[in-house]
Design an enzyme around this catalytic site. Sequence first.
Site, short mmCIF file in Angstrom:
data_model
loop_
_atom_site.label_atom_id
_atom_site.label_comp_id
_atom_site.label_asym_id
_atom_site.label_seq_id
_atom_site.Cartn_x
_atom_site.Cartn_y
_atom_site.Cartn_z
N ARG A 106 0.85 -1.19 0.00
CA ARG A 106 0.00 0.00 0.00
C ARG A 106 0.89 1.24 0.00
NH1 ARG A 106 1.87 1.89 3.95
NH2 ARG A 106 0.69 3.77 3.59
N GLY A 107 0.22 2.41 -0.12
CA GLY A 107 0.97 3.65 -0.26
C GLY A 107 1.13 3.92 -1.76
N ASP A 115 -1.82 10.96 -2.48
CA ASP A 115 -2.18 9.90 -3.43
C ASP A 115 -2.42 10.46 -4.82
OD1 ASP A 115 -2.95 8.78 -0.63
OD2 ASP A 115 -2.69 7.08 -1.99
O1 MRU Z 1 -4.74 3.33 1.89
P1 MRU Z 1 -3.25 3.52 1.90
O2 MRU Z 1 -2.59 2.97 3.11
O3 MRU Z 1 -2.62 3.04 0.62
O4 MRU Z 1 -3.09 5.10 1.93
C1 MRU Z 1 -1.80 5.65 1.87
C2 MRU Z 1 -1.77 7.12 2.02
O5 MRU Z 1 -2.78 7.79 2.10
C3 MRU Z 1 -0.42 7.76 1.97
O6 MRU Z 1 -0.38 8.93 2.74
C4 MRU Z 1 -0.10 8.15 0.50
O7 MRU Z 1 -0.29 7.03 -0.33
C5 MRU Z 1 1.27 8.65 0.33
S1 MRU Z 1 2.44 7.39 0.57
C6 MRU Z 1 3.98 7.94 0.22
#
Ligand code: MRU
Length: 353
Positions: free
Chosen positions: A50-51, A241
């Site tokens: 994720r991320g 994102d």
């Molecule tokens: O749902 P996730 O855990 O994938 O969400 C991740 C985030 O919102 C992060 O802040 C974003 O992807 C930036 S990661 C460098």
Amino acid sequence: MRPKPRLATIEWIDGRVRLIDQTKLPHEFTHKETNDYRELAESIRRLEVRGAPAIGVAGAMGIALAALESDASDLPGLERDVREAAHHLGSTRPTAVNLAWAIERMLATLADPSPTDADRVRDRLVEEARAIFEEDRELSRRIGANGASLLSDGDGVLTHCNAGGLATAEYGTALAVIFAAVEEGKTIRVFADETRPLLQGARLTAWELRERGIDVTLICDSAAASAMARGWVDKVIVGADRIAGNGDVANKIGTYPLALAAREHGVPFYVAAPYSTLDPSLPNGAAIPIEERSPEEVTSLGGQRIAPSGVRAWNPAFDVTPAGLVAAIITDVGVFRAPYETSLFAKKTAPEA
Ligand code: MRU
């Protein structure tokens, strides 16, 4: 700060993808390994990886797996199989543009007419996925270097969700800025929002900061404004994102109220992201697709139901922070301030190789 061995969030190893299963952290440090792009798509959907930048890398590697799996002997057959996989992988998570960006980049490699042999094209797709991975590592380092000067020795910094090494190929975005400031010798105290409903802050950010020996205090999301009111927070830094063409920022749900509280308390609110998170095709944040996940993530905690049965829940995974609340956007090519249409988006270029 303790020197850290590389955190291999996701890796390409001899035609297979190996990733840290982030749903198990911090209690178990385990890996998943697959050569099946459908399994990898499920890992993305379930947040095992994720991320935004990390799922971009995963998407690219998924395309490479599909190319290796395809038994097509000619280019049209290979292209058909790879496009099917692209559709499957691309539909897993809609908000982080890095996933669509990486898949598009892989498809552009597929469309390059120069190699006519299907096996040569397979090799090129594997090379491109590995290049996206290596580039992401480099982008994180640049974000850290560009943002570190915004932090002062002794700062209290609040962050939300996880934008560290686990959210990228390595090192991070928002956390990269903190890591780089600490590597410069500054003392930084971090406040990590727990980040309901899936607790990426409590499980992942707190873990990464502890692993590096950085002072971290975990707070409930609802305690952030109180920490600011007490004067404990000098800066807020979050990841992103997707950043629309006017600088509006989509990030984990709960980011927008943080930005509002930061404005009220005169705390600068910074966003850190690589160029692959920018989406100039969208005029503003209202056009960003917001992923809505299962209501059970809200009505349950750790697999245990916490709400009365029959209660409805709304579970948007992301929100949009208007550009006007963002003090600066820290990227791999520099630090940009409003108006982002002309500062940041005039500069959207891939880093030099
Ligand atoms: O749902 P996730 O855990 O994938 O969400 C991740 C985030 O919102 C992060 O802040 C974003 O992807 C930036 S990661 C460098």
